[in-house]
Scaffold this motif. Structure first.
Motif, PDB file in Angstrom:
ATOM      1  N   ILE A 114      39.816  72.265   9.840  1.00 14.46           N
ATOM      2  CA  ILE A 114      38.366  72.148  10.036  1.00 14.46           C
ATOM      3  C   ILE A 114      38.033  72.477  11.484  1.00 14.46           C
ATOM      4  CG2 ILE A 114      37.826  70.521   8.211  1.00 14.46           C
ATOM      5  CD1 ILE A 114      37.934  68.389  10.535  1.00 14.46           C
ATOM      6  N   LEU A 117      34.403  72.866  12.871  1.00 16.66           N
ATOM      7  CA  LEU A 117      33.647  71.623  12.694  1.00 16.66           C
ATOM      8  C   LEU A 117      34.134  70.568  13.669  1.00 16.66           C
ATOM      9  CD1 LEU A 117      33.075  70.700   8.974  1.00 16.66           C
ATOM     10  CD2 LEU A 117      31.433  70.873  10.794  1.00 16.66           C
ATOM     11  N   ALA A 121      31.756  68.691  16.196  1.00 18.63           N
ATOM     12  CA  ALA A 121      31.612  67.241  16.084  1.00 18.63           C
ATOM     13  C   ALA A 121      31.976  66.569  17.399  1.00 18.63           C
ATOM     14  CB  ALA A 121      32.493  66.718  14.952  1.00 18.63           C
ATOM     15  N   SER A 124      29.559  67.124  20.152  1.00 20.82           N
ATOM     16  CA  SER A 124      28.265  66.447  19.993  1.00 20.82           C
ATOM     17  C   SER A 124      28.313  65.035  20.558  1.00 20.82           C
ATOM     18  CB  SER A 124      27.848  66.418  18.520  1.00 20.82           C
ATOM     19  OG  SER A 124      28.589  65.458  17.815  1.00 20.82           O
ATOM     20  N   ILE A 125      29.529  64.494  20.766  1.00 20.55           N
ATOM     21  CA  ILE A 125      29.642  63.166  21.387  1.00 20.55           C
ATOM     22  C   ILE A 125      29.295  63.256  22.881  1.00 20.55           C
ATOM     23  CG2 ILE A 125      31.290  61.321  21.938  1.00 20.55           C
ATOM     24  CD1 ILE A 125      30.605  61.329  19.091  1.00 20.55           C
ATOM     25  N   TYR A 128      26.208  61.764  24.740  1.00 14.54           N
ATOM     26  CA  TYR A 128      26.110  60.347  25.104  1.00 14.54           C
ATOM     27  C   TYR A 128      26.376  60.137  26.583  1.00 14.54           C
ATOM     28  CZ  TYR A 128      25.789  58.947  20.302  1.00 14.54           C
ATOM     29  OH  TYR A 128      25.353  58.783  19.030  1.00 14.54           O
ATOM     30  N   ILE A 154      20.140  68.328  21.030  1.00 17.16           N
ATOM     31  CA  ILE A 154      19.972  68.189  19.586  1.00 17.16           C
ATOM     32  C   ILE A 154      19.236  69.398  19.023  1.00 17.16           C
ATOM     33  CG2 ILE A 154      18.775  66.848  17.837  1.00 17.16           C
ATOM     34  CD1 ILE A 154      19.691  64.441  18.979  1.00 17.16           C
TER      35      ILE A 154
ATOM     36  N   LEU B  45      32.370  55.876  14.395  1.00 19.22           N
ATOM     37  CA  LEU B  45      33.595  56.597  14.741  1.00 19.22           C
ATOM     38  C   LEU B  45      34.786  56.014  13.993  1.00 19.22           C
ATOM     39  CD1 LEU B  45      33.116  57.229  18.552  1.00 19.22           C
ATOM     40  CD2 LEU B  45      32.753  58.787  16.662  1.00 19.22           C
ATOM     41  N   GLU B  57      39.042  65.108   5.745  1.00 20.89           N
ATOM     42  CA  GLU B  57      38.773  65.555   7.117  1.00 20.89           C
ATOM     43  C   GLU B  57      37.389  66.175   7.258  1.00 20.89           C
ATOM     44  OE1 GLU B  57      41.259  66.752   5.292  1.00 20.89           O
ATOM     45  OE2 GLU B  57      40.965  68.910   5.051  1.00 20.89           O
ATOM     46  N   PHE B  58      36.908  66.815   6.192  1.00 20.40           N
ATOM     47  CA  PHE B  58      35.559  67.408   6.257  1.00 20.40           C
ATOM     48  C   PHE B  58      34.508  66.307   6.393  1.00 20.40           C
ATOM     49  CE2 PHE B  58      31.709  68.813   4.007  1.00 20.40           C
ATOM     50  CZ  PHE B  58      31.380  69.887   4.788  1.00 20.40           C
ATOM     51  N   ALA B  61      34.484  64.919   9.916  1.00 22.56           N
ATOM     52  CA  ALA B  61      33.801  65.754  10.906  1.00 22.56           C
ATOM     53  C   ALA B  61      32.295  65.662  10.721  1.00 22.56           C
ATOM     54  CB  ALA B  61      34.275  67.197  10.786  1.00 22.56           C
ATOM     55  N   VAL B  62      31.832  65.669   9.463  1.00 20.51           N
ATOM     56  CA  VAL B  62      30.394  65.610   9.218  1.00 20.51           C
ATOM     57  C   VAL B  62      29.851  64.238   9.620  1.00 20.51           C
ATOM     58  CG1 VAL B  62      28.664  65.637   7.403  1.00 20.51           C
ATOM     59  CG2 VAL B  62      30.416  67.378   7.459  1.00 20.51           C
ATOM     60  N   VAL B  64      30.905  62.367  12.058  1.00 21.09           N
ATOM     61  CA  VAL B  64      30.734  62.359  13.515  1.00 21.09           C
ATOM     62  C   VAL B  64      29.557  63.246  13.910  1.00 21.09           C
ATOM     63  CG1 VAL B  64      31.794  62.945  15.704  1.00 21.09           C
ATOM     64  CG2 VAL B  64      33.149  61.861  13.944  1.00 21.09           C
ATOM     65  N   LEU B  65      29.501  64.440  13.317  1.00 22.23           N
ATOM     66  CA  LEU B  65      28.483  65.413  13.704  1.00 22.23           C
ATOM     67  C   LEU B  65      27.078  64.901  13.398  1.00 22.23           C
ATOM     68  CD1 LEU B  65      28.326  68.276  14.809  1.00 22.23           C
ATOM     69  CD2 LEU B  65      28.301  69.117  12.494  1.00 22.23           C
ATOM     70  N   TYR B  67      26.042  61.590  12.000  1.00 17.73           N
ATOM     71  CA  TYR B  67      25.657  60.220  12.329  1.00 17.73           C
ATOM     72  C   TYR B  67      25.838  59.930  13.810  1.00 17.73           C
ATOM     73  CZ  TYR B  67      24.772  59.166   7.537  1.00 17.73           C
ATOM     74  OH  TYR B  67      24.230  59.174   6.305  1.00 17.73           O
ATOM     75  N   ALA B  68      27.054  60.235  14.336  1.00 16.10           N
ATOM     76  CA  ALA B  68      27.289  59.910  15.746  1.00 16.10           C
ATOM     77  C   ALA B  68      26.534  60.879  16.656  1.00 16.10           C
ATOM     78  CB  ALA B  68      28.781  59.948  16.039  1.00 16.10           C
ATOM     79  N   GLY B  69      26.587  62.189  16.342  1.00 18.69           N
ATOM     80  CA  GLY B  69      26.019  63.167  17.254  1.00 18.69           C
ATOM     81  C   GLY B  69      24.533  63.393  17.075  1.00 18.69           C
ATOM     82  N   GLY B  70      23.971  63.066  15.921  1.00 21.68           N
ATOM     83  CA  GLY B  70      22.557  63.333  15.694  1.00 21.68           C
ATOM     84  C   GLY B  70      21.734  62.064  15.570  1.00 21.68           C
ATOM     85  N   MET B  72      22.402  58.803  15.816  1.00 24.40           N
ATOM     86  CA  MET B  72      22.490  57.758  16.852  1.00 24.40           C
ATOM     87  C   MET B  72      21.829  58.185  18.148  1.00 24.40           C
ATOM     88  SD  MET B  72      23.432  55.071  15.815  1.00 24.40           S
ATOM     89  CE  MET B  72      23.329  54.358  17.439  1.00 24.40           C
ATOM     90  N   ASN B 140      39.988  69.646   1.958  1.00 24.03           N
ATOM     91  CA  ASN B 140      38.876  68.767   1.612  1.00 24.03           C
ATOM     92  C   ASN B 140      37.548  69.519   1.631  1.00 24.03           C
ATOM     93  OD1 ASN B 140      36.919  66.438   3.230  1.00 24.03           O
ATOM     94  ND2 ASN B 140      37.682  66.069   1.185  1.00 24.03           N
TER      95      ASN B 140
END
Lengths: 340, 183
Positions: A114, A117, A121, A124-125, A128, A154, B45, B57-58, B61-62, B64-65, B67-70, B72, B140
């Motif tokens: 992945i 992705l 991902a 995108s952290i 913060y 964003i 996380l 794994e998919f 990544a989604v 994190v991307l 929920y955590a990155g958008g 939150m 996945n």
């Protein structure tokens, strides 16, 4: 047992160490490169006192940042103030674990299925670090910088995602190694079928790294220094390092997805086989260096946008363009014989 | 050493489980809204790590991307914009809540007992359903795509229309009346 320990623990750790060191040095020298290049663009000399032709300037800068006093403002939120730099530097460095620098498995740390992705991902952290650092400093300029940056990152993540999806449709894989291999099979870099996607990707990449002309979060004429106004010493160094590391990430990803990674131009044309004397790793680094040069070139050329203009470009221009481009590419790939 | 190698995934699971549960508790307990939001981030996380452990794994990544990155970041954005400071300490009266706690505890233990009974009755179904397509072992990502766009295509489309309606609704509600917008 010892052999297992070496293959699964020792060897990867060694590779991680080498790549981290190279990366930190690269980021430091990128700042030197930037100062020199900007100086030449403005007919100045740039740093030229420390070492021959100023070559040791980044080392001197790093030493200065190491020994500088580490201040925490009295009204700052102590824990979050410390967390900010950590949350920005860690994602910026972790991303390099999946970037392939060359074809042989010794030249990348790991190839996860992945890959793209994972990079999106993890990076995108990083936002913060900026938004928390801006808030915890308890300074209105920092807070404004942090909020601007959050909104900007964003907004630009969306068109960037769509331009990446274009590449995924062409490559049919999320793994970065397989994306490069797909370009080798197709015999051409994905920048040719996906030129629009590349333009959108790179513009978004500049915005995501808060670089000129999209450096509103640290616009010095309005916000002092934006989110890192109150930071000093090593904590400031982390913000600085992360910005340059992120530039390298965006450039590496552009190289892998659109410019054939470690491949030479037109990898299947045998008339160009003499280009193979340049090893794959060097091809990769040359391409990355070109994009880093573009970054600095932009900084020397474009004036800064206004914040509403920045948002307008993201949502009203880049997003529709990337969506339409995605549909067009998907249509051509789905045609019979349309496989690139 | 051998024990560690054999039980490595259990150890990781326990760590991640405590991490995400601890984060979830922190969301409720912490008094400073920004700390609570960060605690929720930790919980997200941890859940992403659990997804990786379950070979999703998919989904990780989604998670994190999105929920955590958008999501939150937008939470934090709102908290900082309206400038909520820490909730002050005030006297709390827990006694009226005792009957509620008893009933809740009873319901929870009934649920837990039922789950244990059901688990003991038959072996759990395929533990990793999201890594194979038509009997073939794939990643996945492929498996999720296959299931989402074939078996659950209609629900998927309905949900996306629902989200669109919510978005348009939010814009309509948040908009000023027309005559005020001109001024």
């Amino acid at each position: 047992m010892n052999e297992l320990l070496w293959t699964y623990v020792g060897w990867p750790l060694l590779k991680i160490l080498v790549i981290l060191l190279a990366l930190v040095l690269l980021a430091a020298y990128l700042s030197w490169f930037e100062r020199k290049l900007l100086a030449y663009m403005q007919i100045r000399l740039g740093p030229n006192r420390v070492g021959p032709k100023g070559w040791l300037q980044p080392i001197a800068d790093a030493l200065k940042l190491f020994v500088k006093e580490d201040l925490t403002p009295g009204f700052a939120e102590k824990f979050v103030f410390l967390l900010g730099p950590v949350l920005i530097i860690v994602p910026a460095l972790v991303v390099f674990s999946v970037i392939p620098f060359g074809p042989s498995p010794h030249l990348f740390i790991t190839d996860v299925n992945i890959g793209v992705l994972f990079i999106l991902a993890v990076s995108s952290i990083g936002v913060y670090g900026i938004i928390l650092g801006g808030w915890a400093s308890n300074n209105k300029f920092s807070l404004m910088g942090g909020l601007r940056s959050a909104a900007q990152m964003i907004s630009y993540e969306v068109p960037m995602g769509f331009s990446v999806v274009t590449v995924l449709i062409l490559a049919k894989s999320l793994s970065l190694v397989r994306i490069v291999e797909a370009q080798k099979q197709a015999g051409l870099w994905f920048v040719f079928p996906g030129f629009v996607a590349f333009l959108v990707y790179f513009i978004c990449g500049v915005a995501e790294t808060n670089r000129n002309p999209f450096d509103l979060p640290e616009a010095e004429s309005e916000l002092v220094a934006g989110y890192h106004t109150e930071y000093s010493g090593m904590k400031f160094a982390f913000y600085f390092l992360a910005e340059y590391a992120n530039m390298v990430v965006v450039s590496s990803l552009a190289t892998v997805m659109f410019f054939g990674g470690w491949l030479r131009p037109f990898p299947n044309v045998s008339a160009l086989a003499f280009l193979d004397v340049i090893p794959p790793l060097v091809w990769f680094l040359l391409k990355v260096a070109f994009f880093l040069f573009l970054y600095i070139w932009f900084r020397g050329t474009f004036p800064r946008y206004r914040f509403d203009q920045l948002m307008g470009i993201g949502w009203k221009v880049l997003l529709p363009v990337s969506l339409v481009n995605l549909l067009v590419v998907a249509y051509f790939v789905s045609l019979p014989g349309g496989q690139v | 050493m051998d024990f560690l190698v054999a039980h490595f995934s259990q150890a990781v699971f326990l760590f991640l489980a405590f991490f995400s549960l601890g984060g979830a508790v922190g969301v409720v307990v912490l008094r400073q809204p920004v700390h609570a939001a960060l605690s929720l981030l930790a919980s997200f996380l941890g859940v992403a790590g659990l997804f990786v452990l379950a070979r999703g794994e998919f989904l990780a990544a989604v998670q994190v991307l999105v929920y955590a990155g958008g999501v939150m970041v937008l939470f934090l954005f709102v908290i900082m914009f309206v400038n909520v400071r820490a909730v002050g300490k005030e006297a709390q009266y827990l006694r009226p809540l005792v009957p509620l706690a008893v009933v809740g505890g009873l319901l929870f233990s009934a649920l837990a007992l039922t789950a244990m009974w059901a688990l003991g009755r038959r072996p759990p179904a395929d533990a990793f359903p999201l890594v194979s397509v038509a009997g073939q072992e794939v990643g996945n990502t492929e498996a999720v795509g296959w299931i989402l766009y074939r078996e659950y295509l209609l629900p998927f489309e309905v949900v996306s229309v629902l989200l669109l309606v919510a978005m348009v609704g939010a814009i309509v509600l948040g908009r000023k009346p027309k005559e005020m917008e001109k001024a």
